[in-house]
Every structure is written in C-alpha cells, then in structure tokens.
Write a protein that holds these residues in place. Sequence first.
Motif, PDB file in Angstrom:
ATOM      1  N   MET A 306      78.853 -63.642  68.505  1.00 58.85           N
ATOM      2  CA  MET A 306      79.747 -64.495  69.280  1.00 58.85           C
ATOM      3  C   MET A 306      79.674 -65.935  68.778  1.00 58.85           C
ATOM      4  O   MET A 306      80.707 -66.606  68.608  1.00 58.85           O
ATOM      5  CB  MET A 306      79.360 -64.425  70.764  1.00 58.85           C
ATOM      6  CG  MET A 306      80.303 -65.128  71.700  1.00 58.85           C
ATOM      7  SD  MET A 306      79.832 -64.764  73.433  1.00 58.85           S
ATOM      8  CE  MET A 306      81.002 -65.781  74.304  1.00 58.85           C
ATOM      9  N   LYS A 307      78.485 -66.406  68.521  1.00 57.19           N
ATOM     10  CA  LYS A 307      78.291 -67.775  68.017  1.00 57.19           C
ATOM     11  C   LYS A 307      78.929 -67.932  66.642  1.00 57.19           C
ATOM     12  O   LYS A 307      79.591 -68.933  66.348  1.00 57.19           O
ATOM     13  CB  LYS A 307      76.803 -68.087  67.964  1.00 57.19           C
ATOM     14  CG  LYS A 307      76.489 -69.509  67.515  1.00 57.19           C
ATOM     15  CD  LYS A 307      74.982 -69.761  67.540  1.00 57.19           C
ATOM     16  CE  LYS A 307      74.678 -71.190  67.097  1.00 57.19           C
ATOM     17  NZ  LYS A 307      73.214 -71.470  67.093  1.00 57.19           N
ATOM     18  N   GLU A 308      78.741 -66.930  65.787  1.00 54.53           N
ATOM     19  CA  GLU A 308      79.293 -66.969  64.437  1.00 54.53           C
ATOM     20  C   GLU A 308      80.810 -67.113  64.449  1.00 54.53           C
ATOM     21  O   GLU A 308      81.385 -67.916  63.698  1.00 54.53           O
ATOM     22  CB  GLU A 308      78.886 -65.702  63.687  1.00 54.53           C
ATOM     23  CG  GLU A 308      79.434 -65.612  62.263  1.00 54.53           C
ATOM     24  CD  GLU A 308      79.121 -64.278  61.616  1.00 54.53           C
ATOM     25  OE1 GLU A 308      79.630 -64.038  60.503  1.00 54.53           O
ATOM     26  OE2 GLU A 308      78.386 -63.457  62.212  1.00 54.53           O
ATOM     27  N   MET A 309      81.481 -66.340  65.308  1.00 49.15           N
ATOM     28  CA  MET A 309      82.944 -66.374  65.327  1.00 49.15           C
ATOM     29  C   MET A 309      83.493 -67.587  66.048  1.00 49.15           C
ATOM     30  O   MET A 309      84.424 -68.255  65.568  1.00 49.15           O
ATOM     31  CB  MET A 309      83.486 -65.094  65.974  1.00 49.15           C
ATOM     32  CG  MET A 309      85.013 -65.022  65.990  1.00 49.15           C
ATOM     33  SD  MET A 309      85.674 -63.401  66.492  1.00 49.15           S
ATOM     34  CE  MET A 309      85.404 -62.462  64.980  1.00 49.15           C
ATOM     35  N   GLU A 311      82.308 -70.498  66.489  1.00 48.43           N
ATOM     36  CA  GLU A 311      82.040 -71.798  65.864  1.00 48.43           C
ATOM     37  C   GLU A 311      82.776 -71.965  64.533  1.00 48.43           C
ATOM     38  O   GLU A 311      82.675 -72.998  63.884  1.00 48.43           O
ATOM     39  CB  GLU A 311      80.532 -71.972  65.648  1.00 48.43           C
ATOM     40  CG  GLU A 311      79.762 -72.167  66.948  1.00 48.43           C
ATOM     41  CD  GLU A 311      78.290 -72.445  66.710  1.00 48.43           C
ATOM     42  OE1 GLU A 311      77.846 -72.350  65.531  1.00 48.43           O
ATOM     43  OE2 GLU A 311      77.580 -72.739  67.698  1.00 48.43           O
ATOM     44  N   SER A 312      83.556 -70.959  64.176  1.00 47.73           N
ATOM     45  CA  SER A 312      84.289 -71.025  62.909  1.00 47.73           C
ATOM     46  C   SER A 312      85.574 -71.847  63.064  1.00 47.73           C
ATOM     47  O   SER A 312      86.167 -71.901  64.151  1.00 47.73           O
ATOM     48  CB  SER A 312      84.640 -69.617  62.437  1.00 47.73           C
ATOM     49  OG  SER A 312      85.622 -69.046  63.294  1.00 47.73           O
ATOM     50  N   PRO A 313      86.045 -72.485  61.985  1.00 45.20           N
ATOM     51  CA  PRO A 313      87.300 -73.239  62.023  1.00 45.20           C
ATOM     52  C   PRO A 313      88.495 -72.362  62.373  1.00 45.20           C
ATOM     53  O   PRO A 313      89.442 -72.822  63.017  1.00 45.20           O
ATOM     54  CB  PRO A 313      87.425 -73.790  60.599  1.00 45.20           C
ATOM     55  CG  PRO A 313      86.037 -73.812  60.070  1.00 45.20           C
ATOM     56  CD  PRO A 313      85.354 -72.630  60.690  1.00 45.20           C
ATOM     57  N   ILE A 314      88.454 -71.097  61.944  1.00 48.77           N
ATOM     58  CA  ILE A 314      89.570 -70.184  62.235  1.00 48.77           C
ATOM     59  C   ILE A 314      89.710 -70.010  63.746  1.00 48.77           C
ATOM     60  O   ILE A 314      90.810 -70.056  64.296  1.00 48.77           O
ATOM     61  CB  ILE A 314      89.349 -68.815  61.553  1.00 48.77           C
ATOM     62  CG1 ILE A 314      89.313 -68.990  60.034  1.00 48.77           C
ATOM     63  CG2 ILE A 314      90.455 -67.841  61.947  1.00 48.77           C
ATOM     64  CD1 ILE A 314      88.966 -67.711  59.289  1.00 48.77           C
ATOM     65  N   TRP A 315      88.599 -69.800  64.409  1.00 45.73           N
ATOM     66  CA  TRP A 315      88.613 -69.628  65.867  1.00 45.73           C
ATOM     67  C   TRP A 315      89.119 -70.895  66.551  1.00 45.73           C
ATOM     68  O   TRP A 315      89.983 -70.829  67.431  1.00 45.73           O
ATOM     69  CB  TRP A 315      87.206 -69.282  66.356  1.00 45.73           C
ATOM     70  CG  TRP A 315      87.080 -69.210  67.871  1.00 45.73           C
ATOM     71  CD1 TRP A 315      86.771 -70.233  68.702  1.00 45.73           C
ATOM     72  CD2 TRP A 315      87.287 -68.064  68.692  1.00 45.73           C
ATOM     73  NE1 TRP A 315      86.751 -69.813  70.006  1.00 45.73           N
ATOM     74  CE2 TRP A 315      87.071 -68.472  70.035  1.00 45.73           C
ATOM     75  CE3 TRP A 315      87.620 -66.733  68.440  1.00 45.73           C
ATOM     76  CZ2 TRP A 315      87.175 -67.597  71.107  1.00 45.73           C
ATOM     77  CZ3 TRP A 315      87.730 -65.858  69.518  1.00 45.73           C
ATOM     78  CH2 TRP A 315      87.515 -66.289  70.830  1.00 45.73           C
TER      79      TRP A 315
END
Length: 356
Positions: A306-309, A311-315
């Motif tokens: 959850m943190k990985e996704m 915190e991404s620019p895409i998200w």
Amino acid sequence: MAKRFNRGKRMWRNNIAALACCAVIIGLLSGCGGKAETEAPGGDQEATKTAAVETSGKAGSGQASTEEPGTNREETSTKEERTVTDELGHEVKIPAEVNKVFAPNMEDSLLKLGVKPVAQWANGKLGHSYLQEELDGIPLIDFSGGLPSPEALMSYEPDLIVLHTETYAADGTYEKYAKIAPTYVFKNASGNVEKSLSTLGDLLGKASEAETALKNYQQKASEAKAKLSSVVGDKNVAIIRFAPRGVSLMGGNYLCGYVIHQDLGLGKSKLVENENAANLSLEILPQLDADYIFVINAYDQGTERMKEMTESPIWKGMPAVKNGQVYEADNEYWLGSGLIAYEKIVDDVVRSITGQ
C-alpha cells in the motif's frame, strides 16, 4: 303381652328403616365425593380437560400443547425431520430442532438470525473482530492450518454443520464431518449473501427472521442508493485491496464489491467489468477509470504494498487522489460476508461520498 310384642315389632321396623336411610345417605355422599375429584365446579368435565391441557402447555413453552395423550416426544421429532439437498447434491437430514450449529465463516448470518454457533472461525487467535462483542464467550477454532479435525469438532457436539464453500468439503472432509452431524454445503455462500441467509434461515427454522433481516437491509440499501445516485451520477467507484501477495481491484460479484456495484448500483471500472477481480500494478494503474476509490489493507498485512503504490507519482496524479476522493476502509467488515458487514459498508460509503 300382646301390646309389648306389637310395640317391639314397631321399634324393630323403625330401626331397619333408619339403617336403610343411613345407607342411602352414605351412598349419595360417596358419589358426590367422587365427582368432586374429577369434575370442575359446575360438573363440566370437558372444561376440566381443556384447562389441564392449557396449563400443561403454558408450563412448557408458552403455548397450548398439541400432543395427544401417550405421544412420544422422540417419535414426534423423528416425524418432523426433513431431508433437503445441498448445493453439491448431498441429501441432508435436518433435525426437527437444531440447538447446536457449527457454520464457520457464516457467524455474521447466524447472528442476524439470532443464533450463536457452538464455535467460531478464527485465523490464529483472531475471529471476525466486528462480531466479537456478540460472540463473546464462543470458543475460537483456528483455521490458519486448515479445517479442524473431526475429533476436535466432535467435542462441540453439533446438531448441524454448515460449510460455506465447497472447498471446505474437499479431500474427504465432507464424509468425515457427515459422520459427526448432518452436513450442508454451499458452493459459495459469500457469492450471494442474501440467498445464503434465506437458505440458512430455512435450515435452522428461522425463515421469518431471515425474511425480516433481508427486508430491513434492502430498505437500507435502497435509501442509500438514492442518496448516492444524486452525488455520484454515472461516475465509477473502485475498491483496491492491498495484501501480502499483491494488489487487486475487486469486482462486483462478492463481498464489498457486491454491495457497492450491485446493491448500491455504483459504476465499476472496465478493468473488472466481467471479472471477480483483477491484478493491479503501477503499470496498470493509469488505466483505472474511477473517480472514487476505497482502499483496503487486508487484515493489516498489505501495508508495504500500500505504501509503495500510494507514494508513487502515478498514484498522486490520479483524479480521485487529487480531488480527495480516496477513502481507507475497515479491513475487517469490508471483507466480511453477511448483512451485519454489509450494513456497515453501506453506512461507510454514504458517509464518505456524501458526508452524511
């Protein structure tokens, strides 16, 4: 001399008459005493029988008894036993009265029917957390290593066993459990909670309770649907589930997806248009067509993914994120399968999207 003889003769006759009169009186009194013991005041024997039956019924169950004199209660129960066919084709003899039921992962539905199981499903030492207040004191059975052994289950002496999915009945488990108690198997009770609740109500003699619970839920869902429709319109809602093994987009055929996309009528992404679920990654994320997103950290075990996704620019560039229309859902009841969970989900969706 003649006078004394006549006087004696008259006295003898009088004594005989007196004795006869006493015998008649004693006989009458004896007869009245017998009637007093068998008749109600007024001499109505039928009234006495009716009163006795009503008193017997009230003392037992609050209703008049319908048993004929000499009826064997055990024989009556056997006559009321039913044979039904479960969803795998097994013929199951349902007892006249079910007092001890074991239905792992169907505790939500049992509670809606006013029934507590003899034991409850658990993952390790944790049962369904949103139900624990009502299930306080009910023993936990750990399913993390598989279904309980027949020996472990026998200790709870169930009258009826209900398995919520056909996978629970695989590998000879059904045959072993069926030797302990009548065992009914659903193909997938979570696929249509409303239907499975009706079936469970029929099995347990709680059909009216099931009907009432369903009507109340349908009314609640209908009112929520009207509120949401005016705000959401034709926009889509997505449910993203983060788990240790991966990230998935939930479809509309089960659990919270069923509630949101079918009961509440909210649109879903084309990624799960005809699917139960779809894998989701950063590469696929730009294809997610949803203006509202609910995220679930499955049993608090998907934190890393959850943190990985998120915190991404895409998200962060997604319209739903920019508009503040991403909501974290309670992982327990959002993955629950029963009307208690569904009602909580309905409340969450209305509160999150409409602010009411």
